[in-house]
Design a protein around this motif. Structure first.
Motif, PDB file in Angstrom:
ATOM      1  N   GLU A  78      56.377  55.390  36.918  1.00 41.34           N
ATOM      2  CA  GLU A  78      57.070  53.841  37.367  1.00 41.34           C
ATOM      3  C   GLU A  78      55.918  53.426  38.455  1.00 41.34           C
ATOM      4  OE1 GLU A  78      56.967  50.318  37.658  1.00 41.34           O
ATOM      5  OE2 GLU A  78      57.589  51.795  35.733  1.00 41.34           O
ATOM      6  N   LYS A  79      56.224  54.902  40.047  1.00 40.21           N
ATOM      7  CA  LYS A  79      55.708  55.179  41.297  1.00 40.21           C
ATOM      8  C   LYS A  79      54.091  54.448  40.786  1.00 40.21           C
ATOM      9  CE  LYS A  79      58.985  56.588  44.221  1.00 40.21           C
ATOM     10  NZ  LYS A  79      59.956  57.545  45.029  1.00 40.21           N
ATOM     11  N   PHE A  80      53.686  56.100  39.958  1.00 38.75           N
ATOM     12  CA  PHE A  80      52.233  55.844  39.485  1.00 38.75           C
ATOM     13  C   PHE A  80      51.415  54.304  39.274  1.00 38.75           C
ATOM     14  CE2 PHE A  80      48.361  57.591  37.025  1.00 38.75           C
ATOM     15  CZ  PHE A  80      47.768  57.611  37.335  1.00 38.75           C
ATOM     16  N   ARG A  81      52.342  54.174  38.250  1.00 40.05           N
ATOM     17  CA  ARG A  81      51.687  52.332  37.852  1.00 40.05           C
ATOM     18  C   ARG A  81      51.464  51.923  39.042  1.00 40.05           C
ATOM     19  NH1 ARG A  81      54.089  53.855  32.482  1.00 40.05           N
ATOM     20  NH2 ARG A  81      56.049  52.986  33.722  1.00 40.05           N
ATOM     21  N   GLN A  82      52.557  51.679  39.416  1.00 40.55           N
ATOM     22  CA  GLN A  82      52.554  50.474  41.244  1.00 40.55           C
ATOM     23  C   GLN A  82      51.571  50.828  41.502  1.00 40.55           C
ATOM     24  OE1 GLN A  82      56.732  50.837  42.422  1.00 40.55           O
ATOM     25  NE2 GLN A  82      57.156  49.740  41.092  1.00 40.55           N
ATOM     26  N   SER A  83      51.641  52.085  42.120  1.00 38.56           N
ATOM     27  CA  SER A  83      50.414  52.620  42.997  1.00 38.56           C
ATOM     28  C   SER A  83      48.966  51.946  42.061  1.00 38.56           C
ATOM     29  CB  SER A  83      50.234  53.991  43.109  1.00 38.56           C
ATOM     30  OG  SER A  83      49.333  54.276  43.352  1.00 38.56           O
ATOM     31  N   ASP A  85      48.551  50.104  40.409  1.00 42.83           N
ATOM     32  CA  ASP A  85      48.534  48.285  40.131  1.00 42.83           C
ATOM     33  C   ASP A  85      48.623  47.743  41.543  1.00 42.83           C
ATOM     34  OD1 ASP A  85      49.485  48.376  37.765  1.00 42.83           O
ATOM     35  OD2 ASP A  85      50.773  47.238  38.152  1.00 42.83           O
ATOM     36  N   HIS A  86      48.854  48.312  42.529  1.00 44.59           N
ATOM     37  CA  HIS A  86      48.359  48.405  43.676  1.00 44.59           C
ATOM     38  C   HIS A  86      47.269  47.881  44.427  1.00 44.59           C
ATOM     39  CE1 HIS A  86      48.923  47.488  48.367  1.00 44.59           C
ATOM     40  NE2 HIS A  86      48.207  48.539  48.660  1.00 44.59           N
ATOM     41  N   SER A  87      46.193  49.670  43.596  1.00 44.78           N
ATOM     42  CA  SER A  87      44.861  50.002  43.993  1.00 44.78           C
ATOM     43  C   SER A  87      43.963  48.980  43.019  1.00 44.78           C
ATOM     44  CB  SER A  87      44.377  50.935  43.666  1.00 44.78           C
ATOM     45  OG  SER A  87      45.556  52.254  44.526  1.00 44.78           O
ATOM     46  N   ALA A  88      44.544  48.434  42.798  1.00 44.27           N
ATOM     47  CA  ALA A  88      43.602  47.501  41.265  1.00 44.27           C
ATOM     48  C   ALA A  88      44.107  46.306  42.334  1.00 44.27           C
ATOM     49  CB  ALA A  88      44.449  47.563  40.388  1.00 44.27           C
ATOM     50  N   LYS A  89      44.672  45.426  42.475  1.00 41.02           N
ATOM     51  CA  LYS A  89      44.809  44.622  43.527  1.00 41.02           C
ATOM     52  C   LYS A  89      44.207  44.965  44.389  1.00 41.02           C
ATOM     53  CE  LYS A  89      49.539  42.825  42.207  1.00 41.02           C
ATOM     54  NZ  LYS A  89      50.711  43.044  41.750  1.00 41.02           N
ATOM     55  N   GLU A  90      44.411  45.588  45.835  1.00 40.15           N
ATOM     56  CA  GLU A  90      43.035  46.105  47.212  1.00 40.15           C
ATOM     57  C   GLU A  90      41.828  45.956  46.628  1.00 40.15           C
ATOM     58  OE1 GLU A  90      44.468  46.518  49.984  1.00 40.15           O
ATOM     59  OE2 GLU A  90      45.990  45.423  49.698  1.00 40.15           O
ATOM     60  N   ARG A  91      41.567  46.926  45.402  1.00 43.80           N
ATOM     61  CA  ARG A  91      39.870  46.469  44.990  1.00 43.80           C
ATOM     62  C   ARG A  91      39.647  45.397  45.140  1.00 43.80           C
ATOM     63  NH1 ARG A  91      40.092  49.018  40.770  1.00 43.80           N
ATOM     64  NH2 ARG A  91      40.029  48.051  39.263  1.00 43.80           N
ATOM     65  N   LYS A  92      40.948  44.606  43.995  1.00 42.32           N
ATOM     66  CA  LYS A  92      40.168  43.256  43.994  1.00 42.32           C
ATOM     67  C   LYS A  92      40.262  42.528  45.421  1.00 42.32           C
ATOM     68  CE  LYS A  92      41.738  42.614  39.253  1.00 42.32           C
ATOM     69  NZ  LYS A  92      42.578  42.059  37.989  1.00 42.32           N
ATOM     70  N   LYS A  93      40.759  42.446  46.061  1.00 44.10           N
ATOM     71  CA  LYS A  93      41.294  41.442  47.410  1.00 44.10           C
ATOM     72  C   LYS A  93      39.601  41.898  48.596  1.00 44.10           C
ATOM     73  CE  LYS A  93      43.989  41.111  51.450  1.00 44.10           C
ATOM     74  NZ  LYS A  93      44.882  41.872  52.244  1.00 44.10           N
ATOM     75  N   LEU A  94      39.544  43.232  47.914  1.00 45.20           N
ATOM     76  CA  LEU A  94      38.413  43.823  48.771  1.00 45.20           C
ATOM     77  C   LEU A  94      36.440  42.873  48.449  1.00 45.20           C
ATOM     78  CD1 LEU A  94      38.871  48.018  49.594  1.00 45.20           C
ATOM     79  CD2 LEU A  94      38.556  45.500  51.341  1.00 45.20           C
ATOM     80  N   GLU A  95      36.845  43.561  46.829  1.00 41.61           N
ATOM     81  CA  GLU A  95      35.644  43.232  45.938  1.00 41.61           C
ATOM     82  C   GLU A  95      35.761  41.398  46.596  1.00 41.61           C
ATOM     83  OE1 GLU A  95      36.232  43.108  41.986  1.00 41.61           O
ATOM     84  OE2 GLU A  95      35.899  45.633  42.155  1.00 41.61           O
ATOM     85  N   GLU A  96      36.443  40.666  46.557  1.00 45.15           N
ATOM     86  CA  GLU A  96      36.220  39.178  46.974  1.00 45.15           C
ATOM     87  C   GLU A  96      36.026  38.997  47.819  1.00 45.15           C
ATOM     88  OE1 GLU A  96      36.434  34.955  46.170  1.00 45.15           O
ATOM     89  OE2 GLU A  96      36.345  36.582  45.167  1.00 45.15           O
ATOM     90  N   GLU A  97      35.916  39.850  48.862  1.00 48.99           N
ATOM     91  CA  GLU A  97      35.821  39.723  50.548  1.00 48.99           C
ATOM     92  C   GLU A  97      34.544  39.811  50.912  1.00 48.99           C
ATOM     93  OE1 GLU A  97      38.721  42.818  52.796  1.00 48.99           O
ATOM     94  OE2 GLU A  97      39.781  41.142  52.986  1.00 48.99           O
TER      95      GLU A  97
END
Length: 135
Positions: A78-83, A85-97
């Protein structure tokens, strides 16, 4: 004659053996052997019960350990999945910036090109006017 003697001797041996097998001494021996066997059986039963108790307890412990390990694995997954997900969100955020930065630079470049073209046009107009004034 000899044969008859042998038969009587066998008969005497059997009678002797019979009388011994019913004697109090023989009865005591048999009783003692039976008692020893009962004690041995009782000890073996105790050992078997103890072993069964130990195995039951061991099984319970192993079951609990297995459940604990399954829970830890589940938590880790579960922690790995959350990590992820978090990484994917961070990556999307950075890509958008970065995309926004690129868009800003594109706009600045376009504005700069428009200004340059405008300046060129003004320079050309000024040159034409100057040539006209000279002529």
């Amino acid at each position: 004659g000899k044969r008859l003697l042998f038969v009587f001797q066998r008969f005497d041996d059997m009678a002797l053996r019979d009388s011994y097998s019913h004697s109090p001494e023989r009865l005591r021996e048999v009783t003692e052997v039976v008692r020893d066997k009962e004690v041995t059986i009782s000890k073996l039963q105790t050992i078997l019960h103890d072993r069964a108790d130990w195995m039951t307890e061991r099984d319970r412990t192993l079951t609990l350990d297995t459940l604990k390990l399954q829970k830890q694995l589940q938590t880790s997954e579960e922690k790995f999945r959350q990590s992820l997900d978090h990484s994917a969100k961070e990556r999307k955020k950075l890509e958008e910036e970065k995309r926004q930065e690129v868009d800003v630079h594109r706009k600045k470049l376009k504005d700069s090109e428009v200004l340059r073209d405008h300046a060129k046009d003004e320079a050309t107009d000024a040159t034409i006017r100057l040539d006209a004034l000279r002529a």
